[in-house]
Design an enzyme around this catalytic site. Sequence first.
Site, short mmCIF file in Angstrom:
data_model
loop_
_atom_site.label_atom_id
_atom_site.label_comp_id
_atom_site.label_asym_id
_atom_site.label_seq_id
_atom_site.Cartn_x
_atom_site.Cartn_y
_atom_site.Cartn_z
N SER A 16 50.44 47.93 52.64
CA SER A 16 49.69 48.89 51.80
C SER A 16 48.19 48.79 52.06
CB SER A 16 50.00 48.71 50.31
OG SER A 16 49.47 47.51 49.82
N ASN A 17 47.70 47.58 52.33
CA ASN A 17 46.27 47.44 52.65
C ASN A 17 45.96 48.05 54.02
OD1 ASN A 17 44.54 45.81 50.63
ND2 ASN A 17 46.52 44.77 50.63
N HIS A 112 42.51 38.21 50.05
CA HIS A 112 43.46 37.31 49.38
C HIS A 112 43.55 37.68 47.90
CE1 HIS A 112 45.85 33.73 48.84
NE2 HIS A 112 45.14 33.48 47.76
C1 GAR Z 1 47.96 41.40 49.78
O1 GAR Z 1 47.99 41.23 48.39
C2 GAR Z 1 47.04 40.40 50.43
O2 GAR Z 1 45.93 40.09 49.64
C3 GAR Z 1 47.96 39.21 50.58
O3 GAR Z 1 49.16 39.76 51.02
C4 GAR Z 1 49.31 41.05 50.39
C5 GAR Z 1 49.75 42.05 51.44
O4 GAR Z 1 50.08 43.28 50.84
N1 GAR Z 1 47.43 38.23 51.48
C6 GAR Z 1 47.56 36.92 51.32
O5 GAR Z 1 48.22 36.43 50.42
C7 GAR Z 1 46.84 36.08 52.35
N2 GAR Z 1 46.91 34.69 52.02
P1 GAR Z 1 50.26 44.57 51.74
O6 GAR Z 1 51.21 44.17 52.87
O7 GAR Z 1 50.87 45.59 50.83
O8 GAR Z 1 48.92 44.95 52.27
#
Ligand code: GAR
Length: 189
Positions: A16-17, A112
């Site tokens: 999603s990011n 994070h």
């Molecule tokens: C996000 O919340 C990011 O901050 C976290 O993984 C998620 C990915 O979400 N990252 C960590 O925990 C790094 N240590 P996404 O795949 O929906 O972007």
Amino acid sequence: MSAKPKIAVFASGNGSNFEALAKACQTEELGAEIVLMVTDKPDAYVCNRAQEMAIPIATFQPKKFESSTAFERAVLKSLSEAKVEWIVLAGYMRLLGKTIIDAYPSKIVNIHPSLLPSFPGKDAVKQAIQHGVKVTGVTVHLVDEGMDTGPIIAQQAVEVVVGSIQQTTEAIHIVEHELYKKTLAEFIS
Ligand code: GAR
């Protein structure tokens, strides 16, 4: 001719990011170009998102290489071929080693889901809830060889939805999608 900085987004999961950043590049809220999505998980949903947005995918699975250095050298080769200038980690659940970090000094950024240095590593939202904190948040930071360490660039607080990992995670994602693009827009350009 485009003078936009070239970014590779590294992701291992839902993405999603990644999608929020890719859309911000399209709308020019983020004055950069995502030239590559690098993943260690070929089945991750982030690959569908990259395909739909016509962003090239590079898959590198460490177990397919004889050493972690060989793995990182292969990743670097593809970054170099795509002329990548910045590495942006977006849910990439693997520590970067010295080979990549030394090749991109102060040019690797991570997001994070906690107010670091609290709750580094996996399951940061679950850790926060288990500790009973009332406020957690999001951190954007430069990457060094540690686990979610490195100089902090931006942070934003998010209230914990008591007892609900899912609702707190949703609230964090909303903040992440805004904070990451704005922070990168300032930091990179
Ligand atoms: C996000 O919340 C990011 O901050 C976290 O993984 C998620 C990915 O979400 N990252 C960590 O925990 C790094 N240590 P996404 O795949 O929906 O972007």
